[in-house]
Write an enzyme that holds these catalytic residues in place. Structure first.
Site, PDB file in Angstrom:
ATOM      1  N   ASP A 264      -8.336  -5.457  -4.497  1.00  0.00           N
ATOM      2  CA  ASP A 264      -7.965  -4.349  -3.453  1.00  0.00           C
ATOM      3  C   ASP A 264      -8.932  -3.212  -3.161  1.00  0.00           C
ATOM      4  O   ASP A 264      -8.699  -2.778  -2.132  1.00  0.00           O
ATOM      5  CB  ASP A 264      -6.685  -3.766  -4.202  1.00  0.00           C
TER       6      ASP A 264
ATOM      7  N   HIS B   2      -7.938  -5.454   0.129  1.00  0.00           N
ATOM      8  CA  HIS B   2      -6.536  -4.784   0.425  1.00  0.00           C
ATOM      9  C   HIS B   2      -6.079  -5.419   1.517  1.00  0.00           C
ATOM     10  O   HIS B   2      -6.536  -5.460   2.540  1.00  0.00           O
ATOM     11  CB  HIS B   2      -7.208  -3.371   0.487  1.00  0.00           C
TER      12      HIS B   2
ATOM     13  N   SER C  15       0.904  -1.092  -0.016  1.00  0.00           N
ATOM     14  CA  SER C  15      -0.022  -0.137  -0.052  1.00  0.00           C
ATOM     15  C   SER C  15       0.660   1.420  -0.010  1.00  0.00           C
ATOM     16  O   SER C  15       1.774   1.362  -0.785  1.00  0.00           O
ATOM     17  CB  SER C  15      -0.958  -0.017   0.915  1.00  0.00           C
TER      18      SER C  15
END
Length: 558
Positions: free
Chosen positions: A336, A455, A211
Site C-alpha cells: 500500500d 495502493h 482508503s
C-alpha cells in the site's frame, strides 16, 4: 445451422424479455424509474442513477432532508460529483448540489426481495473523489454491476462532500466540521428507510470503502449516530487510526483558508466563510504538495475528520464499544505504501537510479519526528536488521515501501482490527492481506518485478473489472476477482466470508484477540494462505515501542 441461430436468438430474447424489473419505485421523495441491463439468460441488473438522498447542502452546514419531487424521476443519468479541486489544483469542478446515490439491483426470473445491501464510499484523501460515472478514459471503476450480478446483492454508491466544503473545522462548535461524514450518515439513513422498495433488506446493510472511504467506514462504525442503521462493515486500506485520517489541529487550517479568501480570523470568521462562494472556498484548500523524504506528500493532506463532540464524541480509540455488535472485515495491500514512497523519494521511480540509504532514513525520520533521534534510531535498527553489511538495491527499496506501508496503512488498520476483536460482543472480525503482484510490475513496465499490491490495486478486483473488461486482464485476475467478490458478498449476506451463495477457495479464519488470524489473498491461494500475527514486530514498534517513548519537540533541544 440457420435453425440453431434462430433458436439462440429466441432464447436470448426470451431471457431479455422475461428479466424481471421493479418498474416505477416509490421512495420518500417521490417516484423513480431506473434502467434494466440484461446480464444473460433470465438475469438482469436494474440501475438507478442520481437519486437525491438530501437537499443541496448549505455552505459548511449539515445535510438537510430533500424536499422531494413531482412526477417520475428518470434515474438514468449520474449526478455531478461533489465540488472539488482538480488534480493539478488549478481549478475546481463538480457541483454543490451533489448529495445523490446510485443503486444496482440484480434480478433473476422474479423481482428481487430481501437482498443484502452494500453501500460504497470512495477514497481520495478526503480531498477529491466521486462515484458518479467514469473516472478515467470512460472507465467507471465503481460500477456496482458485477458485484450485484455475481453476488446477488444490492450495491449503492454515494456522493459526499470533500475538501474544504466537507471537512473545514475550527475545532469547536462554531464550525464543527465532519460535513462529509454527516453526508455519508444521511445516505446510510436514507438507504435504511427506503431500500425495501428496491428489494433490499434494511436490517442487513454492509458499508464498504477504500482508503479515505475505508476510514469513513471506520468513523461511521464508531459514531453513535448510526445505531441500528447497518450490521456489517468492510475497510480496505484505511481506518480512523491512519495518520492521514484525523486532524488534531484543525484551527491552523481554517485560519489559513480564511486568510486566502479574505475573511478575518476573529469571531466574524465563520459567518464570513459560510457566505464565501463555494468554488472560492474549494480553491483555498491547503495545497497537496509533491513529497520529499523530509516532508512526505501525505503530510500535506490537512482536511479530514475531527473529534467534534457530536458525530465523533471522543477519540476513535475510545469509541469501539459502539461497534461491538457490527461484523467487521478489514485489511491492506502488502505494498500500500509503494504509491506514496515512490513519490517521496525522488530516485525511486527511476529503475536505473539508486535509492540512497540516507533517503530511507530521512523518510523514517519524518514519520517518527515526534520521538526525535532516539525514536529514529530504534525504528531504523528494526527496519535494517536483516540488511547485512552491503544491502542491495532491492532490499533498500523494499524497506522504503515497507516503512510507508506500515506507518500509513498496515499498523493503523491492524490496530483497529485488534481493538474491534477485543471489544466485540456479537460482532465478528476478519483480517486480510492482499498480495497479488502489481499489473504494472515486470520487464518493460514501470514497476520492479517484486512490487506486490499497490495502493488501490484491490479496487479493480472487488468491482469485477477482469470480467467487465476481459481483454485487459488474464485468467488469474478473473480468478482473484471471483474470490474477492465471493468473500465480500458472502460476508455481506451472513457476516461470515466463507458462508453464503458463492464458493470460496480457502476457509478464512475469524480474527480473535487470542490468535490475530488473517488471510493472505491472491490468485494462487491454498491452505497456507491463512496466517496469524501479521508483521507483529513492526506492529509492536509503531503501536507500542514508539508511543511509549517521551515526545520530542524542537524546543527540547534548546
Amino acid at each position: 445451422m440457420e435453425k440453431v441461430k434462430v433458436f439462440v436468438v429466441v432464447v436470448l430474447s426470451l431471457g431479455t424479455a422475461s428479466a424481471a424489473s421493479l418498474g416505477v419505485v416509490q421512495t420518500e421523495g417521490g417516484s423513480v424509474q431506473g434502467q434494466n441491463i440484461p446480464q444473460g439468460l433470465f438475469r438482469s441488473v436494474e440501475v438507478f442513477r442520481g437519486i437525491p438522498f438530501a437537499a443541496k447542502p448549505g455552505n459548511l452546514e449539515k445535510p438537510k432532508p430533500h424536499p422531494g419531487w413531482d412526477g417520475i424521476l428518470r434515474a438514468t443519468k449520474f449526478a455531478s460529483r461533489c465540488l472539488q479541486i482538480s488534480m493539478l489544483q488549478t481549478s475546481t469542478f463538480g457541483s454543490e448540489d451533489c448529495l445523490y446515490l446510485n443503486i444496482w439491483v440484480p434480478h433473476g426470473r422474479h423481482v428481487s426481495s430481501n437482498l443484502p445491501v452494500m453501500i460504497w464510499f470512495y477514497g481520495g484523501g478526503f480531498m477529491v473523489g466521486g462515484s458518479m460515472g467514469p473516472n478515467f478514459l470512460n472507465n467507471y471503476l465503481y460500477s456496482g454491476q458485477e458485484i450485484a450480478d455475481k453476488g446477488t446483492v444490492i450495491v449503492v454508491s454515494v456522493g459526499y462532500r470533500v475538501g474544504t466544503l466537507g471537512f473545514l473545522s475550527t475545532g469547536d462548535s462554531s464550525l464543527p466540521g465532519n460535513y462529509g461524514l454527516w453526508d455519508q450518515h444521511a445516505a446510510i439513513a436514507w438507504v435504511h428507510r427506503n431500500i425495501r422498495s428496491f428489494g433490499g433488506d434494511p436490517d442487513n446493510v454492509t458499508l464498504f470503502g477504500e482508503s479515505a472511504g475505508g476510514a469513513s467506514v471506520s468513523f461511521q462504525m464508531l459514531s453513535p449516530q448510526n445505531k441500528g442503521l447497518f450490521k456489517r462493515a468492510i475497510s480496505q486500506s484505511g481506518v480512523a487510526f491512519c495518520p492521514w485520517a484525523l486532524n488534531r489541529n484543525p484551527r491552523k487550517v481554517v485560519e489559513e483558508v480564511a486568510g486566502k479568501v479574505g475573511c478575518p480570523t476573529d469571531d466574524r470568521m465563520v459567518a464570513c466563510l459560510k457566505s464565501t462562494d463555494a468554488a472560492t472556498l474549494s480553491m483555498a484548500s491547503p495545497r497537496v504538495t509533491q513529497g520529499s523524504p523530509d516532508h512526505p506528500g501525505v503530510t500535506s493532506l490537512l482536511l479530514m475528520p475531527v473529534v467534534d463532540g457530536d458525530f465523533l464524541p471522543d477519540q476513535p480509540g475510545n469509541l469501539f464499544r459502539n461497534a461491538a455488535d457490527i461484523d467487521y472485515l478489514a485489511g491492506v495491500n502488502n505494498m500500500d505504501g509503494h504509491l506514496f514512497t515512490s513519490q517521496d523519494i525522488p530516485s525511486f521511480s527511476n529503475k536505473d537510479k539508486d535509492v540512497l540509504v540516507e533517503d530511507v532514513r530521512r523518510l523514517l525520520a519524518a514519520y517518527t519526528k515526534e520521538k526525535g533521534e532516539v525514536g529514529l534510531d530504534i525504528a531504523f535498527a528494526e527496519y535494517s536488521s536483516n540488511w547485512g553489511s552491503e544491502p542491495v538495491q532491492e532490499t533498500i527499496r523494499r524497506t522504503a515501501v515497507d516503512i510507508g506501508t506500515d506507518y500509513l496503512f498496515l499498523v493503523p488498520v491492524l490496530s483497529a482490527i485488534y481493538l474491534h476483536a477485543a471489544n466485540a460482543r456479537s460482532g465478528r472480525t476478519y483480517s486480510y492481506l492482499l498480495s497479488e503482484p502489481s499489473l504494472l510490475a515486470g520487464p518493460g513496465r514501470p514497476y520492479h518485478d517484486w512490487v506486490g499490491a499497490d495502493h488501490a490495486d484491490d479496487l479493480q478486483f472487488v468491482f469485477g473489472k477482469p470480467f467487465a473488461t476481459p481483454k485487459a486482464y488474464g485468467d488469474r485476475h478473473r480468478d482473484l476477482s471471483g474470490y474477492m467478490i465471493a468473500y465480500w458478498t458472502n460476508f455481506a449476506r451472513t457476516g461470515n466470508p466463507n458462508k453464503g451463495n458463492l464458493v470460496v477457495p480457502v476457509v478464512w479464519p475469524e480474527c480473535t484477540s487470542g490468535g490475530h488470524q488473517f488471510l493472505e489473498i491472491n490468485a494462487k491461494m491454498n491452505e497456507s494462505s491463512a496466517g496469524q500475527d501479521m508483521r507483529s514486530r513492526f506492529v509492536r514498534l509503531w503501536a507500542s515501542t514508539l508511543p511509549s517513548l517521551p515526545s520530542f519537540h524542537a524546543t527540547d533541544a534548546l
